[in-house]
Design a protein around this motif. Structure first.
Motif, PDB file in Angstrom:
ATOM      1  N   ALA A  13       0.816  -1.221   0.000  1.00 30.88           N
ATOM      2  CA  ALA A  13       0.000   0.000   0.000  1.00 30.88           C
ATOM      3  C   ALA A  13       0.850   1.273   0.000  1.00 30.88           C
ATOM      4  O   ALA A  13       0.304   2.369   0.028  1.00 30.88           O
ATOM      5  N   GLY A  14       2.159   1.133   0.001  1.00 32.80           N
ATOM      6  CA  GLY A  14       3.018   2.312  -0.064  1.00 32.80           C
ATOM      7  C   GLY A  14       3.288   2.990   1.256  1.00 32.80           C
ATOM      8  O   GLY A  14       3.651   4.175   1.293  1.00 32.80           O
ATOM      9  N   VAL A  15       3.125   2.263   2.363  1.00 30.37           N
ATOM     10  CA  VAL A  15       3.437   2.829   3.675  1.00 30.37           C
ATOM     11  C   VAL A  15       4.940   3.114   3.750  1.00 30.37           C
ATOM     12  O   VAL A  15       5.770   2.368   3.222  1.00 30.37           O
ATOM     13  N   THR A  16       5.300   4.219   4.415  1.00 22.25           N
ATOM     14  CA  THR A  16       6.711   4.607   4.480  1.00 22.25           C
ATOM     15  C   THR A  16       7.392   4.176   5.772  1.00 22.25           C
ATOM     16  O   THR A  16       8.624   4.231   5.856  1.00 22.25           O
ATOM     17  N   GLY A  17       6.621   3.753   6.779  1.00 21.92           N
ATOM     18  CA  GLY A  17       7.247   3.286   8.008  1.00 21.92           C
ATOM     19  C   GLY A  17       6.214   2.825   9.022  1.00 21.92           C
ATOM     20  O   GLY A  17       5.037   3.213   8.961  1.00 21.92           O
ATOM     21  N   ILE A  18       6.657   1.974   9.959  1.00 23.11           N
ATOM     22  CA  ILE A  18       5.772   1.430  10.988  1.00 23.11           C
ATOM     23  C   ILE A  18       6.407   1.662  12.355  1.00 23.11           C
ATOM     24  O   ILE A  18       7.542   1.236  12.599  1.00 23.11           O
ATOM     25  N   LEU A  19       5.672   2.358  13.223  1.00 23.44           N
ATOM     26  CA  LEU A  19       6.091   2.537  14.613  1.00 23.44           C
ATOM     27  C   LEU A  19       5.316   1.563  15.481  1.00 23.44           C
ATOM     28  O   LEU A  19       4.113   1.367  15.272  1.00 23.44           O
ATOM     29  N   MET A  20       5.989   0.960  16.467  1.00 23.57           N
ATOM     30  CA  MET A  20       5.327  -0.009  17.333  1.00 23.57           C
ATOM     31  C   MET A  20       5.615   0.299  18.800  1.00 23.57           C
ATOM     32  O   MET A  20       6.740   0.681  19.153  1.00 23.57           O
ATOM     33  N   SER A  21       4.596   0.116  19.632  1.00 26.91           N
ATOM     34  CA  SER A  21       4.829   0.232  21.075  1.00 26.91           C
ATOM     35  C   SER A  21       5.741  -0.916  21.499  1.00 26.91           C
ATOM     36  O   SER A  21       5.771  -1.980  20.864  1.00 26.91           O
ATOM     37  N   LYS A  22       6.473  -0.713  22.574  1.00 34.38           N
ATOM     38  CA  LYS A  22       7.473  -1.698  22.991  1.00 34.38           C
ATOM     39  C   LYS A  22       6.854  -3.043  23.365  1.00 34.38           C
ATOM     40  O   LYS A  22       7.547  -4.066  23.379  1.00 34.38           O
ATOM     41  N   ASP A  23       5.539  -3.061  23.663  1.00 32.15           N
ATOM     42  CA  ASP A  23       4.886  -4.310  24.055  1.00 32.15           C
ATOM     43  C   ASP A  23       4.232  -5.037  22.876  1.00 32.15           C
ATOM     44  O   ASP A  23       3.520  -6.019  23.060  1.00 32.15           O
ATOM     45  N   CYS A  24       4.482  -4.574  21.650  1.00 26.47           N
ATOM     46  CA  CYS A  24       4.012  -5.323  20.481  1.00 26.47           C
ATOM     47  C   CYS A  24       4.790  -6.632  20.376  1.00 26.47           C
ATOM     48  O   CYS A  24       5.920  -6.744  20.845  1.00 26.47           O
ATOM     49  N   VAL A  25       4.188  -7.596  19.702  1.00 21.57           N
ATOM     50  CA  VAL A  25       4.859  -8.875  19.456  1.00 21.57           C
ATOM     51  C   VAL A  25       6.181  -8.627  18.722  1.00 21.57           C
ATOM     52  O   VAL A  25       6.320  -7.660  17.977  1.00 21.57           O
ATOM     53  N   ASP A  26       7.138  -9.499  18.949  1.00 24.68           N
ATOM     54  CA  ASP A  26       8.473  -9.360  18.373  1.00 24.68           C
ATOM     55  C   ASP A  26       8.435  -9.572  16.855  1.00 24.68           C
ATOM     56  O   ASP A  26       8.025 -10.619  16.376  1.00 24.68           O
ATOM     57  N   ILE A  27       8.893  -8.579  16.107  1.00 28.14           N
ATOM     58  CA  ILE A  27       8.949  -8.709  14.652  1.00 28.14           C
ATOM     59  C   ILE A  27       9.840  -9.875  14.242  1.00 28.14           C
ATOM     60  O   ILE A  27       9.664 -10.493  13.205  1.00 28.14           O
ATOM     61  N   TYR A  28      10.821 -10.208  15.101  1.00 26.50           N
ATOM     62  CA  TYR A  28      11.768 -11.271  14.770  1.00 26.50           C
ATOM     63  C   TYR A  28      11.303 -12.659  15.212  1.00 26.50           C
ATOM     64  O   TYR A  28      12.037 -13.632  15.081  1.00 26.50           O
ATOM     65  N   ASN A  29      10.100 -12.742  15.761  1.00 24.78           N
ATOM     66  CA  ASN A  29       9.484 -14.045  15.992  1.00 24.78           C
ATOM     67  C   ASN A  29       9.444 -14.777  14.643  1.00 24.78           C
ATOM     68  O   ASN A  29       9.027 -14.193  13.634  1.00 24.78           O
ATOM     69  N   PRO A  30       9.895 -16.031  14.575  1.00 22.41           N
ATOM     70  CA  PRO A  30       9.932 -16.727  13.274  1.00 22.41           C
ATOM     71  C   PRO A  30       8.608 -16.718  12.530  1.00 22.41           C
ATOM     72  O   PRO A  30       8.577 -16.607  11.300  1.00 22.41           O
ATOM     73  N   LYS A  31       7.495 -16.822  13.245  1.00 24.57           N
ATOM     74  CA  LYS A  31       6.181 -16.811  12.587  1.00 24.57           C
ATOM     75  C   LYS A  31       5.900 -15.441  11.972  1.00 24.57           C
ATOM     76  O   LYS A  31       5.311 -15.336  10.886  1.00 24.57           O
ATOM     77  N   THR A  32       6.306 -14.369  12.678  1.00 20.59           N
ATOM     78  CA  THR A  32       6.105 -13.030  12.149  1.00 20.59           C
ATOM     79  C   THR A  32       6.944 -12.818  10.900  1.00 20.59           C
ATOM     80  O   THR A  32       6.444 -12.353   9.870  1.00 20.59           O
ATOM     81  N   ILE A  33       8.214 -13.157  10.998  1.00 18.91           N
ATOM     82  CA  ILE A  33       9.108 -12.994   9.861  1.00 18.91           C
ATOM     83  C   ILE A  33       8.560 -13.729   8.639  1.00 18.91           C
ATOM     84  O   ILE A  33       8.523 -13.197   7.524  1.00 18.91           O
ATOM     85  N   ARG A  34       8.099 -14.954   8.845  1.00 17.16           N
ATOM     86  CA  ARG A  34       7.553 -15.746   7.748  1.00 17.16           C
ATOM     87  C   ARG A  34       6.322 -15.069   7.142  1.00 17.16           C
ATOM     88  O   ARG A  34       6.147 -15.037   5.929  1.00 17.16           O
ATOM     89  N   SER A  35       5.475 -14.504   7.996  1.00 18.48           N
ATOM     90  CA  SER A  35       4.238 -13.873   7.530  1.00 18.48           C
ATOM     91  C   SER A  35       4.488 -12.595   6.742  1.00 18.48           C
ATOM     92  O   SER A  35       3.635 -12.176   5.962  1.00 18.48           O
ATOM     93  N   THR A  36       5.629 -11.955   6.956  1.00 22.34           N
ATOM     94  CA  THR A  36       5.908 -10.709   6.225  1.00 22.34           C
ATOM     95  C   THR A  36       6.215 -10.970   4.756  1.00 22.34           C
ATOM     96  O   THR A  36       6.186 -10.049   3.939  1.00 22.34           O
TER      97      THR A  36
END
Length: 258
Positions: free
Chosen positions: A133-156
């Protein structure tokens, strides 16, 4: 070839697979599967592991592309894999590092601000959709799920390599910084006064997206310049966080194409 699950490198891979603390201490994460590994920036790949079967099929072409790798027996690879049907290729990759300024590289930034998202699949889907969709960046609160969780990485589906993102110790401060950059902040909220599709998103725009079960925390919603809602029919009370984010992001994309 590594043939024992008691091998030290195998133990290290398991630790990286399961523990965010270890990943962050080492400054790395794991990516699994041909697409995720081969799309990774080559200069960030620390180690590459492939299964014996994968080596027989693709080892030659990996070497031709300049990759160096360690071979695991199929049994050992299945042991360290996070998937039910492993593809046979796994990389240890240096974590990505972005600054707040990296979100603002375009004239009219299009930002997502995520508050306490907890589902790895949701976060991965949001990253993948945000890139489209052309988003330029994503900010996350510190309590969001870990982007580096293997399931998250795979889903990206590789979007994590290309989408600037930043965990904020104080997400309220992050929103304040966006406002200082003249970015209009919208909260996706069930009590929004206006339907999302009557707003003008052609200037700098940020959307606040809340937790899957509880929505936005009040103090975060209160930081928004405008609350918007997605009109719904039937008896549905709310949309999945990733779906709601997609609806909003693609409305921005639509308006900016016209």
């Amino acid at each position: 070839m590594i043939t024992s699950t008691s091998n030290q490198r195998v133990k290290e891979l398991l630790q990286l697979q399961k523990k965010a603390k270890i990943r962050n201490q080492e400054g790395v994460f794991l990516a699994e599967g041909s697409r995720m590994v081969l799309e990774a920036p080559k200069d960030r790949i620390r180690k590459l592991y492939i299964s014996e079967s994968y080596d027989k099929k693709h080892g030659k072409e990996l070497k031709e592309q300049g990759f160096q790798y360690e071979v695991l027996s199929d049994t050992v690879f299945a042991y360290v894999s996070d998937t039910k049907t492993p593809q046979g290729i796994l990389a240890v990759i240096r974590q990505l590092d972005y600054k707040f300024e990296d979100m603002l590289t375009k004239e009219n930034p299009h930002i997502l601000v995520l508050d306490n998202l907890q589902d790895p699949g949701n976060l991965g889907t949001i990253f993948r959709t945000a890139e489209a969709a052309g988003v330029t960046g994503i900010l996350m609160s510190k309590d969001c799920v870990d982007i580096y969780n293997p399931k998250t990485i795979r889903s990206t589906m590789g979007a994590a390599y290309r989408m600037p993102f930043l965990y904020m110790e104080d997400i309220l401060e992050g929103i304040r910084l966006l406002k200082e950059e003249q970015i209009h902040v919208y909260a996706a909220h069930l009590e929004g006064k206006y339907s999302y599709d009557i707003e003008d998103y052609r200037k700098g725009t940020a959307f606040l997206i809340g937790n899957e079960g509880n929505g936005l925390r009040q103090e975060i919603a209160d930081m928004a310049d405008t609350w918007v809602r997605i009109p719904m029919q039937g008896q549905a009370e709310s949309l999945n966080a990733a779906v709601a984010a997609a609806v909003l992001m693609f409305e921005v994309s639509r308006q900016r194409r016209e």
